[in-house]
Design a protein around this motif. Structure first.
Motif, PDB file in Angstrom:
ATOM      1  N   GLU A  74     -37.189  48.560 -31.528  1.00  0.00           N
ATOM      2  CA  GLU A  74     -36.957  47.323 -32.359  1.00  0.00           C
ATOM      3  C   GLU A  74     -38.466  46.749 -32.697  1.00  0.00           C
ATOM      4  N   GLU A  75     -39.808  47.619 -31.753  1.00  0.00           N
ATOM      5  CA  GLU A  75     -40.665  47.490 -32.294  1.00  0.00           C
ATOM      6  C   GLU A  75     -40.832  48.653 -33.385  1.00  0.00           C
ATOM      7  N   TYR A  76     -40.821  49.228 -33.645  1.00  0.00           N
ATOM      8  CA  TYR A  76     -40.744  50.597 -33.794  1.00  0.00           C
ATOM      9  C   TYR A  76     -40.256  50.261 -35.612  1.00  0.00           C
ATOM     10  N   GLN A  77     -39.041  49.434 -35.413  1.00  0.00           N
ATOM     11  CA  GLN A  77     -38.301  49.482 -36.689  1.00  0.00           C
ATOM     12  C   GLN A  77     -38.711  48.598 -37.511  1.00  0.00           C
ATOM     13  N   ALA A  82     -38.861  50.421 -44.677  1.00  0.00           N
ATOM     14  CA  ALA A  82     -38.016  50.239 -44.594  1.00  0.00           C
ATOM     15  C   ALA A  82     -36.603  50.440 -43.489  1.00  0.00           C
ATOM     16  N   ALA A  83     -35.603  49.708 -43.160  1.00  0.00           N
ATOM     17  CA  ALA A  83     -34.975  50.038 -42.524  1.00  0.00           C
ATOM     18  C   ALA A  83     -34.070  48.948 -42.471  1.00  0.00           C
ATOM     19  N   VAL A  90     -35.403  56.096 -46.110  1.00  0.00           N
ATOM     20  CA  VAL A  90     -36.529  56.989 -46.685  1.00  0.00           C
ATOM     21  C   VAL A  90     -36.380  56.984 -48.038  1.00  0.00           C
ATOM     22  N   PRO A  91     -36.940  57.640 -48.723  1.00  0.00           N
ATOM     23  CA  PRO A  91     -36.613  58.167 -50.668  1.00  0.00           C
ATOM     24  C   PRO A  91     -35.343  59.154 -50.326  1.00  0.00           C
ATOM     25  N   GLN A  92     -34.699  59.522 -51.488  1.00  0.00           N
ATOM     26  CA  GLN A  92     -33.825  60.490 -51.366  1.00  0.00           C
ATOM     27  C   GLN A  92     -34.296  61.393 -52.189  1.00  0.00           C
ATOM     28  N   VAL A  93     -33.964  62.755 -51.815  1.00  0.00           N
ATOM     29  CA  VAL A  93     -34.800  63.772 -51.481  1.00  0.00           C
ATOM     30  C   VAL A  93     -34.056  65.034 -52.133  1.00  0.00           C
TER      31      VAL A  93
END
Length: 95
Positions: A74-77, A82-83, A90-93
């Motif tokens: 939860e802390e990392y989120q 963006a989560a 993450v951006p589409q690659v």
């Protein structure tokens, strides 16, 4: 099995790597040698050979599987740009 120069050109194009024209002959020979080795290995009869995961017959000492750290998910989120639903966005690659 020997490769042709055109096959090396095709492989390099598909792998998106540039191969200098002066290197094509040497690269063709090296790849052909590797493929020849594979052919020789395939010719070996391994019918009665038992598969193994390690060449030495040893048992690995394992520690007890115990949780030693608390869950910080939860802390990392919260720190992520963006989560959503427990996943990082993450951006589409890839198109």
């Amino acid at each position: 099995m020997s490769l042709e120069k055109t096959e090396v050109d095709t492989i390099s194009r598909l792998a998106a790597i540039s191969v200098d024209a002066s290197e094509v002959d040497q690269l063709t020979a090296k790849i052909s040698n590797v493929l020849d080795l594979f052919q020789r290995m395939e010719a070996v009869d391994t019918t009665n050979v038992e598969p193994m995961s390690h060449p030495l017959d040893q048992v690995q000492r394992l520690r007890e599987d115990v949780v030693t750290e608390t869950d910080h998910h939860e802390e990392y989120q919260k720190l992520a740009p963006a989560a959503e639903k427990g996943m990082y966005l993450v951006p589409q690659v890839i198109d």
